[in-house]
Design a protein around this motif. Structure first.
Motif: not given
Lengths: 346, 292
Positions: A116-123
């Motif tokens: 899964l790919k996550l960005s800091p904002e989404v996290l």
């Protein structure tokens, strides 16, 4: 007759118990649980090679710091460095020596095969309870190839105080001003959403059980238990899969001389952004700890060995070893350790 | 004569030491929590927030969690404990079935609580989760409900073994007199045995309550560890004992550490009050027994 013999046997045992067989040097340390498997291995090897016994108790970073402050141990170990306010509470100056680096990885329970790919904002939004569904547009945008289910996200966090939580929240503070304002950083937090579980096994266990769950554990725990984890977008915009290499690379940034540094949200191009050092803490002047000169010398030799020859035990056990420049800084710190004002290693 | 005095002295000494330990414990807990008491005072008890990074501490979520789980566990286990005790004490007081039953119930008391926790996590939690899915609530699986069931199972043997012993102490003549007058076993239990052992049963319940109150490991594993006041019986929550176990090892700052010790002090005080109430109740029932 029988009784008398028994009694004398007991007396003999007691006398021998009280007399130390050999004047052996034994160092006592306490602290972080995260590096415990590695330290046990290192100390066992060190004993084999040099005959110096090291007794390490994994009672938690906070406990290690408290014990060192009370001078009941020769060294403490912590996953979070002691801040300036905390350092003032010590009866004498202390130094931090980095030993290895570790990372926190994001684990999840989803029926997908790829990372899964996550960005800091989404996290940050997930852990703030803003993004509540897996098929939220923000997550889908990052993972166009993955079919995300219309499921509730269940956040799982650590319930016990932990350096893992500290590193994770330190990262979120750096990437989200809202997190910084509402939650902050610490070993224990006032979590906006989610369930708490004790230890890495607790978090991993709940994530595995609850469909749609997301949580965070140490990299070594996820690796040695084959739990899938997410890749996270770093400051330079690259999605980084956490691995020993990307964690080591996270430390490829300018480092301060006292090595009290947080590696989260690293500037390094291929560094994984949720990483941190684990440190050993000792008094700058070891005479402050009430130890003999001989013991102080043994402790400094041990530390020197740990950042040099001892490093070879890190990689096989999934810890990220120090980069050369971190090693140089650590050397300088170890050289600065004194006994009654006199350096122990030249 | 001299020997007797010596024996007395030894007894007094032993008793004194036991009593002193309680006093010392209270003193140390009090000393450790002074900082937090100065900061929050009595408001600590009603504080709904537990926020270590902002240094705001309150006990209410944990107090509610502890009391809810203990009371719920007690009411769940009571019918089972009493029926187990009555069947072991009266209906089948000897023979192979009775032996097996009492052996198994003793075994239940001897299982370490971490094993209960694991069993709960891997067996009970999925069942509760399915139930929650059917009821249409957030399917966490962990929470007050699950923790109460685990606690209930843990305290059954405590209560039942105590009640069995009490039943065996009921004078044979009373029971046989009942039978000879044509009473059924049910009548004997209801009209002769229970009135006779009432106060003992109450103290058994209090003992079990104390056990449920202080249980840490098993509860921590299945309660969900959420530090806010629970909204329903299925909510994840936290108890006083489990917050101490969770956060004490890593607590380093003064006020934080002191607040955790303060929780310990409250746990101590509440346990003390529960025991006191229990004693009062027993005394009241004893007064009633004399009339009987």
């Amino acid at each position: 007759m029988m009784r008398k013999r028994f009694l004398s046997l007991i007396i003999v045992v007691i006398i021998f118990g009280l007399l130390p067989l050999k004047a052996e040097i034994e160092l006592v340390g306490a602290g972080a649980t995260f590096p415990y498997p590695l330290y046990s291995k290192m100390f066992a090897e060190y004993y084999k090679q040099y005959g110096v016994k090291v007794n390490y108790q994994a009672i938690g970073s906070g406990g290690g710091i408290r014990q060192l402050m009370a001078r009941t141990v020769d060294f403490g170990a912590s996953d979070a460095y002691v801040d300036d306010k905390g350092i003032k509470k010590f009866p004498a100056p202390i130094v931090h020596i980095p030993i290895v680096a570790g990372a926190v990885v994001i684990i999840y329970n989803l029926p997908i095969d790829s990372h899964l790919k996550l960005s800091p904002e989404v996290l940050a939004d997930i852990f703030l309870g803003r993004i509540r569904k897996w098929n939220d547009e923000k997550i889908r945008k990052l993972n166009p190839d993955i079919e995300l289910p219309n499921k509730d996200i269940v956040v799982i966090h650590r319930s016990d105080g932990s350096g893992t939580t500290f590193i994770f929240s330190d990262y979120l503070c750096k990437v989200s001003s809202e997190w910084q304002k509402k939650v902050g950083r610490g070993k224990v937090l006032n979590w906006p959403v989610g369930l708490g579980a004790k230890g890495n096994p607790g978090v991993a266990g709940l994530v595995r059980q609850i469909p749609g769950a997301i949580g965070y554990v140490e990299l070594i725990y996820a690796k040695s238990n084959d739990i899938p984890f997410a890749s996270v977008k770093n400051k330079k915009g690259n999605f980084i899969v956490p691995s020993l290499e990307s964690v080591t690379l996270a430390a490829d940034v300018p480092l301060p001389d006292d090595m009290r540094v947080s590696l989260t949200n690293t500037d390094s191009k291929y560094g994984y952004p949720i990483a941190g050092f684990t440190w050993i803490l000792v008094y700058k002047d070891l005479a402050n700890c009430g130890m003999s000169r001989e013991k102080a010398k043994a402790l400094v030799d041990l530390l020197w060995w740990m950042v040099h020859n001892g490093q070879k035990y890190a990689t096989p056990m999934h810890y990220a070893p120090l980069l050369e420049k971190a090693q140089r800084k650590a050397e300088a710190i170890i050289k600065s350790i004194e006994f009654e004002g006199e350096a122990l290693i030249k | 004569m001299r020997q007797d005095n010596l024996f007395n002295l030894a007894l007094y000494f032993g008793g004194f030491v036991a009593a002193m330990i309680i006093v010392i414990m209270f003193g140390i807990l009090f000393k450790g929590s002074v900082l937090s008491i100065k900061n929050f005072g009595i408001h600590f008890f009603f504080g709904e927030k537990w926020n270590p990074p902002m240094e705001k501490f309150g006990l209410l979520p944990f107090a509610v969690g502890t009391i809810l789980t203990s009371i719920f566990a007690l009411s769940l286990s009571l019918p089972f404990a009493i029926s187990l005790a009555v069947s072991l004490g009266i209906y089948c007081s000897r023979g192979i079935v009775s032996n097996i039953l009492s052996y198994l119930s003793d075994l239940l008391a001897g299982i370490p609580s971490v094993v209960y926790g694991f069993w709960g996590l891997f067996f009970l939690v999925p069942i509760v989760r399915n139930l929650e899915i059917k009821l249409g609530i957030m399917p966490f699986g962990v929470g007050i409900f699950t923790a109460s069931i685990i606690l209930a199972i843990m305290i059954i043997p405590y209560m039942s073994s105590m009640i069995v012993e009490l039943i065996k102490m009921v004078p044979r003549e009373l029971v046989e007199a009942g039978y000879s007058l044509g009473a059924t076993s049910f009548d004997v239990v209801r009209k002769i045995v229970f009135p006779y052992i009432k106060s003992g049963v109450i103290s058994g319940i209090i003992l079990a309550f104390g056990r449920a109150f202080g249980e840490t490991m098993a509860v921590t594993m299945v309660i969900g560890n959420v530090n806010s006041v629970p909204k329903s019986i299925f909510s994840p929550a936290n108890t006083m004992a489990s917050i101490i176990a969770n956060e004490f090892p890593e607590a380093s700052s003064g006020l934080y550490l002191s607040s955790i010790v303060y929780i310990g002090l409250w746990l101590f005080v509440i346990t003390f009050i529960v025991n006191l109430l229990g004693n009062l109740i027993i005394r009241k029932f004893r007064a009633g027994e004399n009339e009987f």
